[in-house]
Design a protein around this motif. Sequence first.
Motif, PDB file in Angstrom:
ATOM      1  N   TYR A 130      29.398 -97.194  72.604  1.00  0.00           N
ATOM      2  CA  TYR A 130      30.370 -96.400  71.853  1.00  0.00           C
ATOM      3  C   TYR A 130      30.431 -94.958  72.353  1.00  0.00           C
ATOM      4  O   TYR A 130      29.403 -94.330  72.623  1.00  0.00           O
ATOM      5  N   VAL A 131      31.641 -94.442  72.458  1.00  0.00           N
ATOM      6  CA  VAL A 131      31.877 -93.082  72.925  1.00  0.00           C
ATOM      7  C   VAL A 131      31.315 -92.090  71.901  1.00  0.00           C
ATOM      8  O   VAL A 131      31.492 -92.265  70.687  1.00  0.00           O
TER       9      VAL A 131
ATOM     10  N   ILE B 272      33.778 -97.752  74.677  1.00  0.00           N
ATOM     11  CA  ILE B 272      34.320 -97.391  75.982  1.00  0.00           C
ATOM     12  C   ILE B 272      35.204 -98.516  76.511  1.00  0.00           C
ATOM     13  O   ILE B 272      36.207 -98.271  77.189  1.00  0.00           O
ATOM     14  N   ASP B 273      34.871 -99.751  76.174  1.00  0.00           N
ATOM     15  CA  ASP B 273      35.710-100.880  76.600  1.00  0.00           C
ATOM     16  C   ASP B 273      37.095-100.802  75.975  1.00  0.00           C
ATOM     17  O   ASP B 273      38.096-101.142  76.619  1.00  0.00           O
ATOM     18  N   GLU B 274      37.169-100.349  74.719  1.00  0.00           N
ATOM     19  CA  GLU B 274      38.468-100.181  74.067  1.00  0.00           C
ATOM     20  C   GLU B 274      39.285 -99.107  74.773  1.00  0.00           C
ATOM     21  O   GLU B 274      40.497 -99.264  74.970  1.00  0.00           O
ATOM     22  N   VAL B 275      38.633 -98.015  75.152  1.00  0.00           N
ATOM     23  CA  VAL B 275      39.325 -96.928  75.851  1.00  0.00           C
ATOM     24  C   VAL B 275      39.887 -97.420  77.176  1.00  0.00           C
ATOM     25  O   VAL B 275      41.056 -97.160  77.510  1.00  0.00           O
ATOM     26  N   ILE B 276      39.068 -98.140  77.938  1.00  0.00           N
ATOM     27  CA  ILE B 276      39.523 -98.651  79.240  1.00  0.00           C
ATOM     28  C   ILE B 276      40.675 -99.629  79.056  1.00  0.00           C
ATOM     29  O   ILE B 276      41.682 -99.568  79.779  1.00  0.00           O
ATOM     30  N   ALA B 277      40.544-100.527  78.073  1.00  0.00           N
ATOM     31  CA  ALA B 277      41.603-101.512  77.831  1.00  0.00           C
ATOM     32  C   ALA B 277      42.899-100.824  77.418  1.00  0.00           C
ATOM     33  O   ALA B 277      43.994-101.205  77.869  1.00  0.00           O
ATOM     34  N   ALA B 278      42.799 -99.796  76.564  1.00  0.00           N
ATOM     35  CA  ALA B 278      43.994 -99.071  76.127  1.00  0.00           C
ATOM     36  C   ALA B 278      44.660 -98.353  77.292  1.00  0.00           C
ATOM     37  O   ALA B 278      45.889 -98.287  77.373  1.00  0.00           O
ATOM     38  N   ASN B 279      43.850 -97.849  78.204  1.00  0.00           N
ATOM     39  CA  ASN B 279      44.422 -97.181  79.375  1.00  0.00           C
ATOM     40  C   ASN B 279      45.134 -98.186  80.280  1.00  0.00           C
ATOM     41  O   ASN B 279      46.217 -97.907  80.809  1.00  0.00           O
TER      42      ASN B 279
END
Length: 358
Positions: free
Chosen positions: A230-231, A283-290
């Motif tokens: 988690y970020v 962080i996986d959510e952030v990468i996926a959203a990007n």
Amino acid sequence: MTQKILEVVQTTILKEKPDPSTLEFGKHFSDHMFMMDYTSEEGWHQPRVVPYQSLTLEPAAMVFHYGQTVFEGLKAYRSSNGDIRLFRPEENFKRLNQSCDRLSIPKVNEEAMLEYLKEFVKLDKDWIPKEKGMSLYIRPFIISTEATLDVSPSRAYTLMIILSPVGSFYKGGIDPVSIFVENEYTRAAPGGTGNAKTAGNYSGAYKAQERASSHKKDQVLWLDGVEKKYVEEVGSMNVFFKINDEIHTPALNGSILEGITRKSVIELLESEGMSVCERSISIDEVIAANENGSLQEMFGTGTAAVISPVGRLEYKGRDYEINNGKMGETASWLHETLVGIQTGALDDPFGWSIEVNG
């Protein structure tokens, strides 16, 4: 705690002020410094402003051995008409006491400290740069001074405030920073000192910053200390994401610093009818959203830069460009608005800025 009378001893030799065009962060200091002492017998006492000077401490002073120390950072600004302004200084002294509590340091009288600070800034007001984008950085800090190697809280402390003129964080316009996601080292963990401004939090981050620099990245994005999933925060900044037109930021969980700029950003956005979701963000959510195009902006918030857009992210050896490497409209608006309030260029409906008269 009653307020003590402030003693002022002015220097007889004024320093030469640095050229504003060559200012570097934390390299130059004003003519005076504030000091106040604590003993278990007298409590906090003898508040004074004295000429800036070196300290004399015993080698056994506990700060050298066990790191019992806390600090804060805020700024004084010149408005266009020459007024001196402080931005939410009461929040800094409130947070200083929160850090004191975590480090077993006696708390200070917040109201008295604000009055002492005003008088100190007025005395050295000529050190506040008049040039646009520049300010006077204010560093309050407390060190443990009892001379003993006993592993227990000190019974003596010194609180100091020093002042340093600083240039614009963005010398050639606002350039989005690049971020290295740190998944090996840990900044803080639940129950630790992550939500306190204490020295060890910063020196413990140097190794990760070295890794970021070796990858040609500006700063480190820390993940949580348990799952590394988690970020949490970016270097010396809190972090925000704009996903599908909604603003998200990691929830304060005890290992994240409660940023005053972070708090101001949330209150400012909410005043405009924009809700801010404080939650756990992986962080996986952030990468996926990007990758799917829903991550519109990423930016950090902090005293130094106010708002710092993130244009590139490296995670597990792969680089990800965010918003085409440009500053987004939300970050731009927040920066313009906060700086405007801080410097008096815009109205302050929140009462955040305090004028220092005299």
